[in-house]
Motif scaffolding. Structure first.
Motif, mmCIF file in Angstrom:
data_model
loop_
_atom_site.group_PDB
_atom_site.id
_atom_site.type_symbol
_atom_site.label_atom_id
_atom_site.label_comp_id
_atom_site.label_asym_id
_atom_site.label_seq_id
_atom_site.Cartn_x
_atom_site.Cartn_y
_atom_site.Cartn_z
ATOM 1 N N GLY A 195 3.222 14.879 3.276
ATOM 2 C CA GLY A 195 2.059 14.294 2.616
ATOM 3 C C GLY A 195 1.102 15.357 2.110
ATOM 4 O O GLY A 195 0.560 15.243 1.008
ATOM 5 N N LEU A 219 0.801 -1.227 0.000
ATOM 6 C CA LEU A 219 0.000 0.000 0.000
ATOM 7 C C LEU A 219 0.832 1.274 0.000
ATOM 8 O O LEU A 219 0.323 2.347 -0.340
ATOM 9 C CB LEU A 219 -0.932 0.013 1.214
ATOM 10 N N THR A 225 1.341 8.407 2.588
ATOM 11 C CA THR A 225 1.012 9.164 3.799
ATOM 12 C C THR A 225 -0.076 8.466 4.606
ATOM 13 O O THR A 225 -0.010 8.426 5.846
ATOM 14 C CB THR A 225 0.554 10.586 3.436
ATOM 15 N N SER A 226 -1.053 7.886 3.926
ATOM 16 C CA SER A 226 -2.146 7.204 4.614
ATOM 17 C C SER A 226 -1.670 5.987 5.377
ATOM 18 O O SER A 226 -2.315 5.572 6.343
ATOM 19 C CB SER A 226 -3.226 6.784 3.605
ATOM 20 N N VAL A 227 -0.559 5.393 4.959
ATOM 21 C CA VAL A 227 0.009 4.250 5.680
ATOM 22 C C VAL A 227 1.019 4.718 6.720
ATOM 23 O O VAL A 227 1.066 4.201 7.839
ATOM 24 C CB VAL A 227 0.669 3.262 4.702
ATOM 25 N N LEU A 253 0.165 16.140 -1.793
ATOM 26 C CA LEU A 253 -1.223 16.189 -2.246
ATOM 27 C C LEU A 253 -1.514 17.508 -2.950
ATOM 28 O O LEU A 253 -2.234 17.537 -3.952
ATOM 29 C CB LEU A 253 -2.156 16.010 -1.044
ATOM 30 N N ARG A 285 1.218 3.569 -3.293
ATOM 31 C CA ARG A 285 0.029 4.305 -3.735
ATOM 32 C C ARG A 285 -0.496 5.256 -2.671
ATOM 33 O O ARG A 285 -1.001 6.331 -2.987
ATOM 34 C CB ARG A 285 -1.075 3.324 -4.127
ATOM 35 N N PHE A 286 -0.401 4.852 -1.422
ATOM 36 C CA PHE A 286 -0.934 5.681 -0.331
ATOM 37 C C PHE A 286 0.134 5.864 0.755
ATOM 38 O O PHE A 286 -0.043 5.403 1.884
ATOM 39 C CB PHE A 286 -2.181 5.026 0.272
ATOM 40 N N LYS A 304 -0.080 17.444 -6.454
ATOM 41 C CA LYS A 304 -0.608 16.436 -7.363
ATOM 42 C C LYS A 304 -1.471 17.098 -8.425
ATOM 43 O O LYS A 304 -2.401 17.844 -8.111
ATOM 44 C CB LYS A 304 -1.440 15.408 -6.588
#
Length: 214
Positions: A195, A81, A87-89, A199, A84-85, A202
């Motif tokens: 992060g 993960l 910061t979320s991880v 974003l 792709r993600f 992006k």
């Protein structure tokens, strides 16, 4: 009439992550490696082991094996993960690390030590997985990033017992983990800020403009 070919793609869609996005999870991964071996010392029993009245076997199982097993469970999640993600991880992983470090800092017995080390291992493993996933996707400087990160990781593992023992003798093992918690918090802030920056940078998905009909 102009018809776009299927091979036309937005270059942003195939670009790898920016190199600075590795800083947050990479910093957290280095702290996690440091915390893995800081539990020991080269010249005898650690202050934590003495204060909690633990045997060497109990320290090995509750503080090292539990940490490694938890990290091994979390690394695949970070690898799958993290690209792709990231910061979320990374942010939840660092939160787990912070909770685990604070728990060890105020631990009254070996049972809570086990819980704290498991939380620490889960967070560190996920951060390591994200770091590896991001480095693998870098378009340039991949070898340099991997070499620097690996070198710093080995250094963190090597100096942790010496530095941890020195500080434990001076101020106690709990202060060592409180200082570590401060560094983990800094890693959390860095990962969150980077992060947000990633974003904001992006590109928004917008259809490719077509030239007027001939």
């Amino acid at each position: 009439m102009y018809v776009p070919t299927p091979t036309q793609r937005d270059p942003h869609l195939t670009a790898g992550p920016p190199w600075w996005l590795v800083i947050g999870p990479g910093f957290a991964a280095l702290i996690g490696l440091f915390l893995l071996t800081v539990i020991y010392r080269f010249d005898g029993r650690s202050a934590l082991q003495i204060e909690l009245g633990m045997s060497s076997q109990s320290l090995l199982l509750n503080a090292v094996v539990a940490y490694l097993v938890a990290a091994a469970i979390a690394v695949p999640a970070g690898l799958l993960l993290g690209a792709r993600f990231p910061t979320s991880v990374t942010v939840p992983a660092i939160c787990l690390m912070l909770l685990g470090v604070l728990l060890v800092a105020f631990v009254p017995d070996s049972v809570l030590l086990l819980v704290g080390r498991v939380l620490n291992g889960l967070g560190a493993g996920a951060a390591i997985g994200v770091t590896v996933a991001l480095i693998r996707r870098l378009r340039t400087g991949r070898g340099v990033a991997a070499g620097v990160t690996a070198g710093l990781g080995v250094l963190a593992l090597a100096i942790a017992p010496f530095l941890g023992g020195l500080l434990s003798d001076s101020v106690g093992f709990r202060v060592v983990y409180l200082v570590a918690a401060l560094f983990v918090f800094v890693a959390l802030v860095v990962a969150g800020v980077l992060g947000i920056v990633a974003l904001a940078k992006k590109p928004s998905a917008s259809p490719m403009p077509y030239p007027p009909h001939a």
